[in-house]
Design a protein around this motif. Structure first.
Motif, PDB file in Angstrom:
ATOM      1  N   UNK A  18       0.800  -1.225   0.000  1.00 49.57           N
ATOM      2  CA  UNK A  18       0.000   0.000   0.000  1.00 49.57           C
ATOM      3  C   UNK A  18       0.833   1.275   0.000  1.00 49.57           C
ATOM      4  N   UNK A  19       2.104   1.194   0.401  1.00 50.95           N
ATOM      5  CA  UNK A  19       2.928   2.406   0.420  1.00 50.95           C
ATOM      6  C   UNK A  19       3.344   2.842  -0.982  1.00 50.95           C
ATOM      7  N   UNK A  20       3.328   1.909  -1.928  1.00 50.84           N
ATOM      8  CA  UNK A  20       3.799   2.143  -3.305  1.00 50.84           C
ATOM      9  C   UNK A  20       5.292   2.413  -3.385  1.00 50.84           C
ATOM     10  N   UNK A  21       6.015   2.205  -2.305  1.00 50.11           N
ATOM     11  CA  UNK A  21       7.422   2.600  -2.268  1.00 50.11           C
ATOM     12  C   UNK A  21       8.387   1.423  -2.374  1.00 50.11           C
ATOM     13  N   UNK A  22       7.933   0.325  -2.938  1.00 46.33           N
ATOM     14  CA  UNK A  22       8.791  -0.834  -3.113  1.00 46.33           C
ATOM     15  C   UNK A  22       8.681  -1.775  -1.941  1.00 46.33           C
ATOM     16  N   UNK A  23       9.191  -2.962  -2.149  1.00 44.57           N
ATOM     17  CA  UNK A  23       9.133  -3.988  -1.110  1.00 44.57           C
ATOM     18  C   UNK A  23       9.891  -5.204  -1.575  1.00 44.57           C
ATOM     19  N   UNK A  24       9.398  -6.362  -1.201  1.00 43.13           N
ATOM     20  CA  UNK A  24      10.043  -7.610  -1.589  1.00 43.13           C
ATOM     21  C   UNK A  24       9.324  -8.257  -2.750  1.00 43.13           C
ATOM     22  N   UNK A  25       9.758  -9.444  -3.103  1.00 45.35           N
ATOM     23  CA  UNK A  25       9.103 -10.242  -4.142  1.00 45.35           C
ATOM     24  C   UNK A  25       8.991  -9.524  -5.468  1.00 45.35           C
ATOM     25  N   UNK A  26       7.830  -9.652  -6.095  1.00 45.18           N
ATOM     26  CA  UNK A  26       7.565  -9.024  -7.391  1.00 45.18           C
ATOM     27  C   UNK A  26       7.771  -7.518  -7.299  1.00 45.18           C
ATOM     28  N   UNK A  27       7.271  -6.918  -6.238  1.00 47.87           N
ATOM     29  CA  UNK A  27       7.368  -5.470  -6.056  1.00 47.87           C
ATOM     30  C   UNK A  27       8.827  -5.010  -6.071  1.00 47.87           C
ATOM     31  N   UNK A  28       9.661  -5.677  -5.296  1.00 50.70           N
ATOM     32  CA  UNK A  28      11.077  -5.311  -5.245  1.00 50.70           C
ATOM     33  C   UNK A  28      11.774  -5.524  -6.577  1.00 50.70           C
ATOM     34  N   UNK A  37      10.577   7.472  -7.739  1.00 53.14           N
ATOM     35  CA  UNK A  37      10.233   8.902  -7.775  1.00 53.14           C
ATOM     36  C   UNK A  37       8.780   9.094  -8.191  1.00 53.14           C
ATOM     37  N   UNK A  38       8.333   8.352  -9.211  1.00 54.13           N
ATOM     38  CA  UNK A  38       6.942   8.457  -9.679  1.00 54.13           C
ATOM     39  C   UNK A  38       5.976   8.002  -8.592  1.00 54.13           C
ATOM     40  N   UNK A  39       6.334   6.937  -7.879  1.00 52.22           N
ATOM     41  CA  UNK A  39       5.476   6.453  -6.788  1.00 52.22           C
ATOM     42  C   UNK A  39       5.438   7.454  -5.643  1.00 52.22           C
ATOM     43  N   UNK A  40       6.557   8.096  -5.372  1.00 50.56           N
ATOM     44  CA  UNK A  40       6.580   9.131  -4.322  1.00 50.56           C
ATOM     45  C   UNK A  40       5.683  10.302  -4.709  1.00 50.56           C
ATOM     46  N   UNK A  41       5.674  10.655  -6.007  1.00 47.23           N
ATOM     47  CA  UNK A  41       4.783  11.727  -6.471  1.00 47.23           C
ATOM     48  C   UNK A  41       3.319  11.344  -6.228  1.00 47.23           C
ATOM     49  N   UNK A  42       2.975  10.083  -6.506  1.00 48.19           N
ATOM     50  CA  UNK A  42       1.606   9.632  -6.235  1.00 48.19           C
ATOM     51  C   UNK A  42       1.277   9.756  -4.754  1.00 48.19           C
ATOM     52  N   UNK A  43       2.236   9.377  -3.904  1.00 43.69           N
ATOM     53  CA  UNK A  43       2.014   9.452  -2.457  1.00 43.69           C
ATOM     54  C   UNK A  43       1.883  10.901  -1.984  1.00 43.69           C
ATOM     55  N   UNK A  44       2.514  11.830  -2.687  1.00 44.44           N
ATOM     56  CA  UNK A  44       2.452  13.235  -2.296  1.00 44.44           C
ATOM     57  C   UNK A  44       1.262  13.972  -2.895  1.00 44.44           C
ATOM     58  N   UNK A  45       0.525  13.288  -3.785  1.00 46.76           N
ATOM     59  CA  UNK A  45      -0.597  13.959  -4.459  1.00 46.76           C
ATOM     60  C   UNK A  45      -1.883  13.146  -4.290  1.00 46.76           C
ATOM     61  N   UNK A  55      -2.529   9.876  -3.760  1.00 42.01           N
ATOM     62  CA  UNK A  55      -2.606   8.719  -2.869  1.00 42.01           C
ATOM     63  C   UNK A  55      -1.817   8.959  -1.582  1.00 42.01           C
ATOM     64  N   UNK A  56      -2.164  10.042  -0.905  1.00 41.89           N
ATOM     65  CA  UNK A  56      -1.439  10.434   0.305  1.00 41.89           C
ATOM     66  C   UNK A  56      -1.441   9.354   1.380  1.00 41.89           C
ATOM     67  N   UNK A  57      -2.524   8.626   1.490  1.00 38.97           N
ATOM     68  CA  UNK A  57      -2.610   7.573   2.502  1.00 38.97           C
ATOM     69  C   UNK A  57      -2.166   6.215   1.993  1.00 38.97           C
ATOM     70  N   UNK A  58      -1.644   6.183   0.795  1.00 39.05           N
ATOM     71  CA  UNK A  58      -1.255   4.918   0.179  1.00 39.05           C
ATOM     72  C   UNK A  58      -2.380   4.407  -0.710  1.00 39.05           C
TER      73      UNK A  58
END
Length: 175
Positions: free
Chosen positions: A24-34, A46-54, A56-59
């Protein structure tokens, strides 16, 4: 319209869009996501951080989907979806089905003709592979039937081993 399954590396798939089994954070993780974040390069984060800052603030909510460019991947787009985590009591099949349907909705908005999915929620999130395969195939087949003239037209499940491939092949044959 076609639905298929293959063993492979999702980060190497040539498709208009690949689906990331994100957290839900959109900021990477393990497995497929990583693996997707590593292969796409730092601009994906960077693109995911932009989403979180605009938008999808709560993820990103479980069952929802959102797209970013794919950057260094052979695909054009990464569609991020958050699968339900069985270990956290998220056992509603509708949430899992929503991951696939919402990803296809986003793909259609992008005019993506081909989409490649992993087995969302079948890894660390603990869902039984046969359940994931059945829900994924049934949902995608239904979505494609409801949108016969639209995009996408090709759905591929790109999985990591024979056991998962066999489950998806069984689901494709049964659905």
């Amino acid at each position: 319209m076609s639905i298929s399954v293959e063993i492979g590396d999702l980060t190497q798939v040539e498709a208009d869009a690949i689906v990331n089994a994100a957290n839900s954070t959109l900021l990477g993780g393990g497995g497929v996501d990583g693996a997707i974040h590593a292969a796409a390069g730092p601009r994906l984060l960077e693109a995911c951080r932009r989403l979180r800052n605009t938008t999808h603030r709560g993820g990103l909510d479980v069952g929802d989907a959102v797209a970013t460019p794919a950057f260094d991947l052979p695909a054009s787009w990464v569609i991020h979806t958050v699968g339900p985590n069985l270990h956290r009591g998220q056992d509603d099949p509708a949430l899992l089905a929503s991951c696939f349907a919402r990803s296809l909705d986003v793909a259609a908005e992008l005019d993506a003709r081909s989409v490649a999915f992993p087995a969302v929620s079948a890894g660390a999130y603990g869902w039984p592979v046969p359940d994931v395969a059945r829900i994924a195939v049934t949902t995608c087949r239904g979505w494609l039937a409801e949108h016969p003239d639209g995009s996408p037209q090709e759905v591929r499940f790109v999985v990591v081993d024979e056991r998962i491939r066999d489950a998806f092949e069984d689901a494709i044959g049964m659905a």
